[in-house]
Scaffold this motif. Structure first.
Motif, PDB file in Angstrom:
ATOM      1  N   UNK A 167      10.065  -8.769 -10.522  1.00 20.95           N
ATOM      2  CA  UNK A 167      10.739  -9.336  -9.355  1.00 20.95           C
ATOM      3  C   UNK A 167      12.106  -8.736  -9.139  1.00 20.95           C
ATOM      4  N   UNK A 168      12.861  -8.538 -10.215  1.00 22.09           N
ATOM      5  CA  UNK A 168      14.191  -7.942 -10.077  1.00 22.09           C
ATOM      6  C   UNK A 168      14.131  -6.513  -9.591  1.00 22.09           C
ATOM      7  N   UNK A 169      13.126  -5.768 -10.060  1.00 23.26           N
ATOM      8  CA  UNK A 169      12.962  -4.384  -9.621  1.00 23.26           C
ATOM      9  C   UNK A 169      12.536  -4.321  -8.158  1.00 23.26           C
ATOM     10  N   UNK A 170      11.666  -5.227  -7.736  1.00 31.12           N
ATOM     11  CA  UNK A 170      11.281  -5.267  -6.325  1.00 31.12           C
ATOM     12  C   UNK A 170      12.486  -5.592  -5.443  1.00 31.12           C
ATOM     13  N   UNK A 171      13.358  -6.480  -5.921  1.00 32.38           N
ATOM     14  CA  UNK A 171      14.548  -6.815  -5.141  1.00 32.38           C
ATOM     15  C   UNK A 171      15.441  -5.592  -4.967  1.00 32.38           C
ATOM     16  N   UNK A 172      15.542  -4.771  -6.005  1.00 34.99           N
ATOM     17  CA  UNK A 172      16.378  -3.567  -5.907  1.00 34.99           C
ATOM     18  C   UNK A 172      15.745  -2.521  -4.997  1.00 34.99           C
ATOM     19  N   UNK A 173      14.430  -2.453  -4.973  1.00 35.09           N
ATOM     20  CA  UNK A 173      13.762  -1.557  -4.018  1.00 35.09           C
ATOM     21  C   UNK A 173      14.033  -2.030  -2.590  1.00 35.09           C
ATOM     22  N   UNK A 174      13.967  -3.357  -2.384  1.00 33.53           N
ATOM     23  CA  UNK A 174      14.256  -3.895  -1.056  1.00 33.53           C
ATOM     24  C   UNK A 174      15.692  -3.589  -0.642  1.00 33.53           C
TER      25      UNK A 174
ATOM     26  N   UNK B  30       9.756   6.085  -8.708  1.00 31.09           N
ATOM     27  CA  UNK B  30       9.725   6.601  -7.344  1.00 31.09           C
ATOM     28  C   UNK B  30       8.295   6.748  -6.810  1.00 31.09           C
ATOM     29  N   UNK B  31       7.346   7.066  -7.672  1.00 31.73           N
ATOM     30  CA  UNK B  31       5.967   7.235  -7.226  1.00 31.73           C
ATOM     31  C   UNK B  31       5.091   6.033  -7.591  1.00 31.73           C
ATOM     32  N   UNK B  32       5.723   4.969  -8.078  1.00 34.94           N
ATOM     33  CA  UNK B  32       4.976   3.756  -8.398  1.00 34.94           C
ATOM     34  C   UNK B  32       4.766   2.887  -7.164  1.00 34.94           C
ATOM     35  N   UNK B  33       4.164   1.710  -7.390  1.00 35.30           N
ATOM     36  CA  UNK B  33       3.861   0.784  -6.300  1.00 35.30           C
ATOM     37  C   UNK B  33       4.471  -0.590  -6.596  1.00 35.30           C
ATOM     38  N   UNK B  34       4.725  -1.388  -5.554  1.00 36.77           N
ATOM     39  CA  UNK B  34       5.408  -2.667  -5.753  1.00 36.77           C
ATOM     40  C   UNK B  34       4.782  -3.567  -6.812  1.00 36.77           C
TER      41      UNK B  34
ATOM     42  N   UNK C  99       0.811  -1.210   0.000  1.00 38.33           N
ATOM     43  CA  UNK C  99       0.000   0.000   0.000  1.00 38.33           C
ATOM     44  C   UNK C  99       0.850   1.268   0.000  1.00 38.33           C
ATOM     45  N   UNK C 100       2.186   1.111   0.073  1.00 38.27           N
ATOM     46  CA  UNK C 100       3.078   2.273   0.061  1.00 38.27           C
ATOM     47  C   UNK C 100       3.773   2.389  -1.287  1.00 38.27           C
TER      48      UNK C 100
END
Length: 374
Positions: free
Chosen positions: A152-159, A143-147, A108-109
């Motif tokens: 999957x690779x992009x989510x890993x980089x956000x993490x 930056x203003x998008x959502x998970x 939700x963030x």
């Protein structure tokens, strides 16, 4: 004014380990899950806790993070005690970042809010740190998008950006890349390591994959049954294994069993030196498939024995498969019918039943007391 004595040595500038654990122990229902584990990780160093599932790797990480309490032992950061059985710094004050297989992003963030979640300070300062990190992981455009809008690779980089945001001195990583597609994994791992080293972060990575440990680690700590059984640079752990199980954990392994007589072990491949081993002792001679040399049969004759390769042993092909980068050939020894595996870095697919001769480089073999003996 007093002069400094000429024989007085200057004080050594010794940098303490960024992370040090001493004699950690943790039991569950009377079973030791982590048994007297000690480890040191320097700033900018990547150490891999490598071992099979259930050997105590993740429990060790949880104790360092502070979400699991040890039964005994101490944990230090930059030479300062952060936890023993009496004193305990809370997890949120340990300056330790965490990355897991499940990226655990808040759905939700926004990406920005996920990265900023653990940050303190003014809104402007937090935004600047978020933008800095998203630039480094090449995700500023999201930056203003959502998970759910990310791969999957992009989510890993956000993490990764979220874990790095508070500038942790130590990063604990529990198989964070295992959920990624194979095509993405190598690139993401390399990018992650480059960023962590730039930040001078001490990294303790848990994995059960030897290839990942060899690719990423400055040092490998091989765990088994709650203990660190061997520790050192990847090259040393691979080429100087402590026992048969350590050889087999990194790759397929062939094995011969022999009995020592006069400091020599007799095998179908000739004699192997076993200095210091008492007569009558059973030994396992272990070697990897890439170190088995193949030669053609010449009217029932093989190559001439040499001190380097020993005596050739005749075998017939059981199966041959092309694996992409190499060929895997399985042989059945004439001597006792045992199976030997050989790898060849090319296309090599001899027919089943074809007779060939095998030799082993003596300097590529490991001799251990037999696991079935003393």
């Amino acid at each position: 004014m007093l002069e400094k004595p000429v024989n007085e040595a200057p004080l050594a500038d010794v940098t303490p380990p960024r992370l040090e654990i001493r004699n950690l122990h943790r039991s569950f229902e009377g079973r030791a899950v982590v048994d007297d584990v000690s480890l040191r990780v320097m700033p900018g160093q990547v150490t891999c806790l490598l071992g099979p599932s259930g050997c105590g790797k993740s429990t060790t990480l949880r104790m360092i993070a502070g979400v699991e309490m040890q039964d005994s032992g101490q944990i230090f950061v930059d030479g300062k005690l952060i936890c023993d059985t009496v004193f305990r710094v809370p997890p949120e004050r340990r300056e330790i970042g965490l990355m897991f297989q499940d990226f655990a992003l808040f759905p939700h963030l926004s990406v920005a809010d996920n990265v900023a979640y653990g940050l303190k300070g003014s809104k402007a300062d937090k935004r600047a740190r978020v933008e800095e990190l998203l630039v480094r992981v090449d995700l500023l455009r999201f930056i203003d998008g959502y998970p759910h809008q990310l791969s999957g690779g992009e989510q890993q980089r956000v993490a990764l950006a979220r874990a790095l945001a508070p500038k942790p001195r130590i990063m604990l990583m529990d198989e964070p890349f295992s959920g990624l597609d194979n095509r993405l994994r190598d690139g993401i791992r390399d990018e992650t390591l480059a960023i962590l080293k730039e930040e001078d972060t001490a990294v303790l990575l848990v994995t059960h994959e030897p290839d990942e440990a060899m690719r990423m680690a400055d040092e490998i700590a091989l765990m088994r049954d709650g203990k660190i059984v061997q520790q050192g640079a990847p090259y040393n752990v691979y080429t100087r294994p402590i026992d048969r199980a350590s050889v087999a954990f990194f790759s397929d392994a062939n094995m011969l069993t022999a009995t020592v007589e006069g400091a020599l072990a007799m095998t179908p491949f000739g004699r192997f030196l076993a200095p210091g081993v008492p007569d009558g002792t059973a030994v396992d001679i272990v070697f990897r498939p890439q170190h088995l040399r193949i030669d053609f049969d010449r009217a029932g004759q093989g190559p001439v024995p040499t001190p380097v390769d020993g005596t050739p042993a005749r075998a017939v092909v059981e199966r041959a498969r092309f694996m992409g980068n190499e060929s895997l050939v399985e042989f059945r020894l004439d001597h006792d019918g045992s199976i030997m595996k050989a790898t060849v870095p090319a296309v090599f697919l001899p027919a089943k039943g074809k007779a060939m001769w095998l030799t082993i480089r003596r300097d590529r073999c490991f001799v251990f007391p037999s696991e079935g003996g003393a």
